[in-house]
Every structure is written in structure tokens, then in C-alpha cells.
Design a protein around this motif. Structure first.
Motif, short mmCIF file in Angstrom:
data_model
loop_
_atom_site.label_atom_id
_atom_site.label_comp_id
_atom_site.label_asym_id
_atom_site.label_seq_id
_atom_site.Cartn_x
_atom_site.Cartn_y
_atom_site.Cartn_z
N ARG A 1 -35.14 -63.14 -6.02
CA ARG A 1 -36.53 -63.03 -6.50
C ARG A 1 -37.29 -61.98 -5.71
O ARG A 1 -38.16 -61.30 -6.23
CB ARG A 1 -37.24 -64.39 -6.44
CG ARG A 1 -36.82 -65.36 -7.53
CD ARG A 1 -37.73 -66.58 -7.57
NE ARG A 1 -37.84 -67.21 -6.26
CZ ARG A 1 -36.92 -67.99 -5.73
NH1 ARG A 1 -35.82 -68.26 -6.40
NH2 ARG A 1 -37.07 -68.52 -4.54
N LYS B 1 -35.35 -58.43 -6.48
CA LYS B 1 -35.26 -58.17 -7.92
C LYS B 1 -34.05 -57.30 -8.25
O LYS B 1 -34.07 -56.50 -9.18
CB LYS B 1 -36.55 -57.49 -8.43
CG LYS B 1 -37.79 -58.35 -8.23
CD LYS B 1 -39.03 -57.67 -8.79
CE LYS B 1 -40.21 -58.62 -8.84
NZ LYS B 1 -40.65 -59.05 -7.49
N ASP C 1 -36.05 -71.42 -15.91
CA ASP C 1 -36.41 -70.00 -15.98
C ASP C 1 -37.92 -69.79 -16.03
O ASP C 1 -38.44 -68.81 -15.50
CB ASP C 1 -35.77 -69.35 -17.22
CG ASP C 1 -34.31 -69.02 -16.95
OD1 ASP C 1 -33.89 -69.13 -15.78
OD2 ASP C 1 -33.60 -68.68 -17.91
N ILE C 2 -38.61 -70.69 -16.72
CA ILE C 2 -40.05 -70.57 -16.85
C ILE C 2 -40.71 -70.76 -15.49
O ILE C 2 -41.67 -70.06 -15.14
CB ILE C 2 -40.60 -71.61 -17.86
CG1 ILE C 2 -40.06 -71.30 -19.26
CG2 ILE C 2 -42.12 -71.65 -17.87
CD1 ILE C 2 -40.30 -69.86 -19.71
N LYS D 1 -39.32 -70.15 -12.54
CA LYS D 1 -39.02 -68.96 -11.73
C LYS D 1 -39.90 -67.78 -12.15
O LYS D 1 -40.44 -67.06 -11.32
CB LYS D 1 -37.54 -68.57 -11.89
CG LYS D 1 -36.62 -69.43 -11.05
CD LYS D 1 -35.20 -68.91 -11.08
CE LYS D 1 -34.51 -69.32 -12.37
NZ LYS D 1 -33.07 -68.96 -12.37
N GLN D 2 -40.03 -67.63 -13.46
CA GLN D 2 -40.84 -66.51 -13.99
C GLN D 2 -42.30 -66.67 -13.56
O GLN D 2 -42.94 -65.70 -13.16
CB GLN D 2 -40.71 -66.50 -15.51
CG GLN D 2 -41.36 -65.31 -16.20
CD GLN D 2 -41.46 -65.54 -17.69
OE1 GLN D 2 -40.50 -66.00 -18.33
NE2 GLN D 2 -42.62 -65.25 -18.27
N SER D 3 -42.81 -67.89 -13.65
CA SER D 3 -44.21 -68.12 -13.28
C SER D 3 -44.43 -67.87 -11.79
O SER D 3 -45.46 -67.32 -11.39
CB SER D 3 -44.62 -69.56 -13.62
OG SER D 3 -44.41 -69.81 -14.99
N ALA E 1 -42.80 -65.74 -9.99
CA ALA E 1 -42.73 -64.29 -9.80
C ALA E 1 -44.02 -63.61 -10.23
O ALA E 1 -44.28 -62.47 -9.87
CB ALA E 1 -41.53 -63.72 -10.55
N GLU E 2 -44.83 -64.33 -11.02
CA GLU E 2 -46.10 -63.75 -11.50
C GLU E 2 -47.29 -64.14 -10.61
O GLU E 2 -48.43 -63.88 -10.98
CB GLU E 2 -46.36 -64.22 -12.94
CG GLU E 2 -45.41 -63.60 -13.95
CD GLU E 2 -45.50 -64.27 -15.33
OE1 GLU E 2 -44.77 -63.83 -16.22
OE2 GLU E 2 -46.29 -65.22 -15.49
N GLN F 1 -47.15 -65.55 -4.18
CA GLN F 1 -45.76 -65.94 -4.43
C GLN F 1 -45.00 -66.30 -3.15
O GLN F 1 -44.41 -67.37 -3.03
CB GLN F 1 -45.01 -64.82 -5.16
CG GLN F 1 -43.53 -65.15 -5.39
CD GLN F 1 -42.73 -63.96 -5.87
OE1 GLN F 1 -43.27 -62.93 -6.25
NE2 GLN F 1 -41.41 -64.08 -5.85
N TYR G 1 -47.93 -72.58 -20.71
CA TYR G 1 -46.65 -72.39 -21.39
C TYR G 1 -46.24 -73.66 -22.13
O TYR G 1 -45.81 -73.62 -23.28
CB TYR G 1 -45.57 -72.01 -20.38
CG TYR G 1 -44.23 -71.78 -21.02
CD1 TYR G 1 -43.89 -70.52 -21.52
CD2 TYR G 1 -43.31 -72.83 -21.16
CE1 TYR G 1 -42.66 -70.32 -22.13
CE2 TYR G 1 -42.08 -72.63 -21.77
CZ TYR G 1 -41.76 -71.37 -22.26
OH TYR G 1 -40.56 -71.16 -22.86
N CYS H 1 -35.11 -73.07 -8.29
CA CYS H 1 -35.00 -71.80 -7.57
C CYS H 1 -33.69 -71.57 -6.81
O CYS H 1 -33.57 -70.60 -6.09
CB CYS H 1 -36.19 -71.63 -6.64
SG CYS H 1 -37.66 -71.22 -7.57
#
Lengths: 250, 82
Positions: free
Chosen positions: A69, A72, A162-163, A165-167, A169-170, A175, A220, B56
Motif C-alpha cells: 500500500r 504501490k 478491497d473496498i 483497502k481502497q478507502s 488508500a484514499e 492513512q 459505499y 490488510c
């Protein structure tokens, strides 16, 4: 703590089917375990390697996930993981048995990442000294009303990994602090030291980061139909509007 | 001194991350026992933390795990021969 035991088991079976060190030197192992554990300096190299393999190596999925993460990029992540475990092994004598190993390893990861792989990270971390009066002065309203928080919990339970992890990262500047506190379970003081920011900023970023994350996940969940409670929907749209007016700082 | 809802909610993360003094832990624990609203809040944050931890981890490539182990064996051999 027990929640990721499953992933560690599968990791063990998939990665350690090459001969583990414990098999390579079982003779040394029995000799080593009989040695007195109290004097660290007399620990044999074999005992040290065995301990490291048993205690530190199982953390690799969490360390690799974090490295991925942050960098990347799988190739950079692999380099970072290799460096981290090599440094940790070299410093193994300094680790105090019984203290928080995960936090110790993640400290090394953070330090390695900041010093070797992304000098920018340190500058970015220092860019803003956050205002943390906002939550200190009582902006502690719940995102949702009591009756709909159980609905929120249910919705979060169904969200794909995944959601999440994505959140994460945003979350921008929040973070890293959220990850180090929640995943690495590092004490605030250690996070502050590694990132070169005040403890108050660590607290502020954790509070605001978690709030932002919950808002993202809830949005979401509503969008994708994980939530049917209409009360929750109206609560969340209020929360989203509030974010938009105060947001834009990442 | 007794924590009200606002003070209790303000300390949620410090409570979950073990960053409070013993006196503060007592205050929070006592409040949570008697307040559904705050208790649900704490449950929710705890739940989110668990979800983050679960989401994670990434299984590292076989090759990476082997490289790390080989590296440690090489370092161990270095110590043995030192």
C-alpha cells in the motif's frame, strides 16, 4: 488478535514448504533450547534464527500488505520487505521478548520506508501540523444515530476487503497514522517518533482518519445496497455533506 | 470526576489503543457499562479496527518468502563463522 490467524496459517502452508530452518538444524535447535534463555548475549546464532523464524516471519503477510500500500508497486514492496526483515534479524538481540513484536517490526518497516525508499514521505508527514482542536472541543457526534449504528455495523461486516483497502488508500495524510495505529498496533509515541510529528498530531490524524474512513465505507455500503435502513441513509447523507464542507485537506 | 458521554466518546481511540491512564480507563469502563449509546460507539470503532486488520494482510509471493528466509540463513551462517 485472533482474527488474522487464519491468513497466517494459509501463508505458512503456502510459503514454508521449502525446508524450514528448524528442520535444517534440528540438532542445533535442541541444543539451543536447552541453553539458558536469560542471557541474551549467549544466544547461539541457530537459536536466534529459529526464534526469528517462529516469531517474526509469520508477520510477513501484514508487513507485505503495508509495504504494497505504501509503495504501490510490487517490486518496491518486495525490496522493502526484504530490507525490513534483514534489519530486524540483525537487531534481534535488541528486541525484548514479551513486548509488542508487531509494533517493533512495523517500526523498522516505517523507518526503512522513510529513510531509503521515499524520502518524500517524511517531508509529506511534516507538511502540516494539524489542527486537532476540532475533536478536542467536542466534535464527537456520532456519524449515525444510535438506532442505525447496528445497521452500520451489519453493513460494514459485509463489505469486501478491497473496498476497505481502497478507502484506506484514499485517506491522504491520515492513512499512515491509521495504519500504524490499527494494523501495526504501534503506541502513539512510537508513531510520532517515526513520522517526526507531535503526539497530538498522531491523535488528531487517527481520530479524523477513522471518521473519514467510516464515512467512506458507509457511503459505499449505501451506494452498493448493503444497507436498507432508510434512517441510516438520511444520517449518512448529512455526514457526507459535512465532510464536503470541511474536506479537501488531503 | 465522572466522564460524561462527550468525554467518553472523545476517548474512544485512546481507550482502544491502550493510551489512557488507569484512572481514565476506570472512568470510561464505568461509563460504558451504563450507556448504550457510547457502548455501541466503542463496539463500532472496535469492529472497524478488526475489519481493517482482516482486510490488510496480503499473502506474499512464494519467491519473496524464500528470499527472506535464504537471506536470514546466510546471515546466520555469517554469525556462525564469525
Amino acid at each position: 488478535m485472533t482474527s488474522y490467524a487464519g491468513s497466517l496459517v494459509s501463508f505458512k502452508t503456502t510459503t514454508l514448504n521449502s525446508k524450514p530452518m528448524s528442520e535444517l538444524n534440528s540438532a542445533q535447535k535442541s541444543a539451543a533450547t536447552e541453553a539458558t534463555p536469560k542471557a541474551k548475549s549467549t544466544k547461539s546464532a541457530a537459536q536466534k534464527a529459529l526464534e526469528f523464524e517462529q516469531l517474526a516471519i509469520p508477520l510477513m503477510p501484514q508487513v507485505y500488505g503495508m509495504a504494497l500500500r505504501w509503495t504501490k508497486n510490487p517490486s518496491d514492496a518486495e525490496d522493502l520487505v526484504q530490507d525490513t526483515f534483514a534489519k530486524a534479524f540483525n537487531a534481534w538481540d535488541q528486541f525484548e521478548q514479551g513486548t509488542n513484536l508487531k509494533a517493533w517490526i512495523f517500526r523498522i518497516l516505517t523507518n526503512t520506508q522513510i529513510n531509503s525508499y521515499n524520502k518524500k514521505a517524511k517531508d509529506q508527514a511534516k507538511v502540516s501540523i494539524d489542527q486537532f482542536e476540532e475533536w478536542q472541543l467536542g466534535d464527537v457526534e456520532s456519524l449515525t444515530s444510535l438506532s442505525s449504528r447496528s445497521a452500520e455495523l451489519e453493513a460494514l461486516d459485509r463489505l469486501p476487503a478491497d473496498i476497505i483497502k481502497q478507502s484506506l488508500a484514499e485517506l491522504g495524510e491520515f492513512q499512515q497514522v491509521v495504519e500504524l495505529a490499527v494494523i501495526a498496533e504501534m503506541p502513539y509515541a512510537a508513531i510520532a517518533e517515526e513520522l517526526g510529528i507531535p503526539v497530538g498530531t498522531v491523535m488528531s490524524r487517527l481520530h479524523r482518519g477513522k471518521k473519514k474512513l467510516r464515512e467512506k465505507l458507509l457511503d459505499y455500503a449505501i451506494q452498493e445496497g448493503y444497507v436498507s435502513d432508510p434512517k441510516l441513509k438520511s444520517d449518512s447523507s448529512k455526514a457526507t455533506q459535512a465532510t464536503e464542507t470541511t474536506g479537501g485537506n488531503s | 470526576m465522572t466522564f460524561d458521554c462527550q468525554e467518553t466518546k472523545r476517548h474512544v481511540h485512546e481507550y482502544l489503543h491502550n493510551e489512557l491512564s488507569e484512572a481514565e480507563i476506570k472512568e470510561v469502563t464505568a461509563h460504558l457499562a451504563n450507556c448504550d449509546s457510547c457502548e455501541t460507539d466503542y463496539d463500532l470503532e472496535h469492529f472497524v479496527n478488526n475489519s481493517i486488520q482482516d482486510a490488510c494482510s496480503e499473502v506474499p509471493p512464494q519467491e519473496l518468502a524464500e528470499k527472506v528466509l535464504a537471506n536470514i540463513r546466510a546471515m546466520q551462517a555469517g554469525i556462525d563463522h564469525a
